[in-house]
Design a protein around this motif. Structure first.
Motif, short mmCIF file in Angstrom:
data_model
loop_
_atom_site.label_atom_id
_atom_site.label_comp_id
_atom_site.label_asym_id
_atom_site.label_seq_id
_atom_site.Cartn_x
_atom_site.Cartn_y
_atom_site.Cartn_z
N ILE A 79 33.47 42.47 41.85
CA ILE A 79 34.16 43.07 43.37
C ILE A 79 34.79 41.59 44.37
O ILE A 79 33.82 41.17 44.36
CB ILE A 79 32.71 43.13 44.10
N LYS A 87 32.34 43.67 51.97
CA LYS A 87 32.00 43.68 49.95
C LYS A 87 30.42 43.33 50.17
O LYS A 87 29.47 43.82 49.80
CB LYS A 87 32.38 42.44 49.02
N VAL A 225 30.27 38.97 43.26
CA VAL A 225 30.61 39.20 43.68
C VAL A 225 30.82 37.32 44.62
O VAL A 225 30.37 36.94 44.33
CB VAL A 225 30.15 39.83 45.31
N ILE A 247 38.49 49.94 49.27
CA ILE A 247 38.81 50.04 47.60
C ILE A 247 40.53 50.56 47.75
O ILE A 247 41.04 51.08 48.02
CB ILE A 247 38.58 51.13 46.98
N ASP A 250 41.16 49.29 41.42
CA ASP A 250 39.96 49.63 40.38
C ASP A 250 40.72 48.86 38.99
O ASP A 250 41.64 49.99 38.23
CB ASP A 250 39.57 50.53 40.42
#
Length: 426
Positions: A79, A87, A225, A247, A250
């Motif tokens: 992430i 995050k 993260v 987001i 992805d």
């Protein structure tokens, strides 16, 4: 087909700026009045997006907004995003530290979180006692913790201080012990925030190796993260990019890192002189950096095999001797591909006068990098030592190119391109 172990469905989190909760009794009563009528919360219809760089126009802000994704068992999901992108808020919701404003999370198994250094540790208890405390918080029995106790202590590297109160540990020692507890107590999902940055390089390598083991060897899931893009690429199979609480991508880890670096690129060279994220002693400063083609036009997209001029502007405050200027060409992982230094080409500036300003040009007749996203790190040395250094002074793309003039574009994104010839003899 791999089993889905974590499913996030339309998660959003709203905060009221400057206040805890809704802030006023009237707002609480309004929420309650709407709820008994079966209506939606009226405050969910307002609120700014999570852009920390802009002044607020509303009392409400969406830290994250309408986030959905799935994670399969054994997958390592990265992430990534800028500071303040949302995050940590997302990880706190996944770890049940806070609840979402809207949406739901479906999980299978136990989640262990490592969000902040020493979270869940009592400073007055010893390291060993905190292993049992933290293990109990994670839902382990005393017998399960005892079976793993020695492995945890050995992995943490804190054997000498394991019977010392944690309040006397350094931040690095605390994160070592906290990570060891979370990793060895066998959660189904391990959530790791940027805390590994506190540890030294030896421990970071050790921790990344452990996360690879638990995902590949033991089939457990990791959410990771980090601002260390090389670590994300080496550890993660997939990554999501978060920007302003949403987001935006992805995809595979490599593609996600490249996209993230492009969205944060420093392509406006005029800001170089004003940037504060540099090492500088006040004698010399880089002021500008341009890439020019053979027609002396500025470009930001290059072709492998073509000729380019890298024009570096500077100014000095005091007289300097033996000035050396270095350009390091870094890939999207932050790894150096090659460098240019005027010292090695016998073009040193032996005496730069006081209050001088000018530029130096580095010509690369046949640019050797394949297709990809790159940046330039600028460094200046003199007899005084390091004068100025700035990371990612300029970002640029290489869009391909026929380096060997063979009519074929290079596919590989690794290494550098060099001139060579084959000769066959039968």
């Amino acid at each position: 087909m791999s089993e889905v172990i974590l499913k996030v469905e339309h998660i959003s989190k709203q905060y009221r700026l400057g206040l805890v909760g809704t802030g006023t009794l009237s707002h609480d009563l309004k929420r309650w009045f709407y709820s008994i009528q079966g209506k939606d919360d009226p405050f969910l219809k307002i609120g700014d997006t999570n852009d920390r760089s802009k002044a607020a126009e509303s009392d409400y802000v969406w830290a994250i907004k309408d986030i959905s994704f799935e994670v399969k068992r054994g997958e390592v999901l990265g992430i990534i995003g800028k500071n303040g992108a949302g995050k940590s808020t997302l990880l706190k919701i996944l770890s049940r530290v806070t609840s979402p404003t809207t949406g739901q999370i479906k999980t299978k198994g136990r989640i262990a979180s490592l969000l902040e250094v020493g979270t869940g540790f009592h400073p007055e208890l010893t390291g060993k006692e905190n292993i049992y405390l933290n293990g109990a918080i994670l839902g382990m029995t005393k017998a399960e913790i005892k079976a793993k106790e020695q492995e945890i202590i050995e992995f943490s590297g804190c054997q000498r201080y394991i019977d010392t109160p944690v309040k006397r540990y350094s931040s690095g020692m605390r994160v070592r012990l906290a990570f060891a507890v979370a990793a060895f107590l066998e959660p189904d999902i391990l959530v790791v925030d940027e805390v590994l940055a506190v540890g030294d390089s030896e421990f970071q390598k050790k921790a990344i190796g452990k996360m690879q083991d638990i995902s590949k060897g033991e089939g457990r899931t990791v959410l990771f993260v980090s601002h260390n893009m090389a670590a994300v690429i080496s550890l993660c199979t997939r990554a999501i990019v978060i920007n302003n609480g949403e987001i935006i991508a992805d995809m595979s880890a490599n593609e996600a890192v490249e996209l993230y670096l492009q969205t944060t690129s420093n392509t406006e060279s005029e800001i170089i002189e004003k940037r504060k994220d540099r090492i500088n002693n006040g004698n010399f400063i880089f002021t500008d950096l341009n890439i020019l083609n053979t027609q002396r036009q500025k470009v930001s997209a290059l072709l492998a095999g073509d000729s380019y001029f890298f024009q570096v502007f500077f100014k000095s405050k005091f007289e300097l001797r033996n000035v050396k200027i270095r350009l390091q060409f870094l890939d999207s992982n932050g790894q150096m591909r090659f460098l240019c230094n005027n010292h090695f080409s016998n073009t040193e500036i032996f005496n730069l006068p006081q209050n001088a300003h000018g530029y130096i040009v580095c010509e690369i007749p046949k640019f050797p990098l394949p297709k990809g996203f790159y940046s330039i790190k600028l460094t200046c040395f003199s007899d005084n030592g390091l004068e100025d250094e700035i990371e990612r002074a300029l970002d640029f793309d290489v869009e391909g190119g026929d380096f060997y003039k063979s009519g074929k574009e290079q596919i590989s994104k690794e290494g550098v391109l060099v001139n060579y010839k084959f000769k066959f003899d039968f």
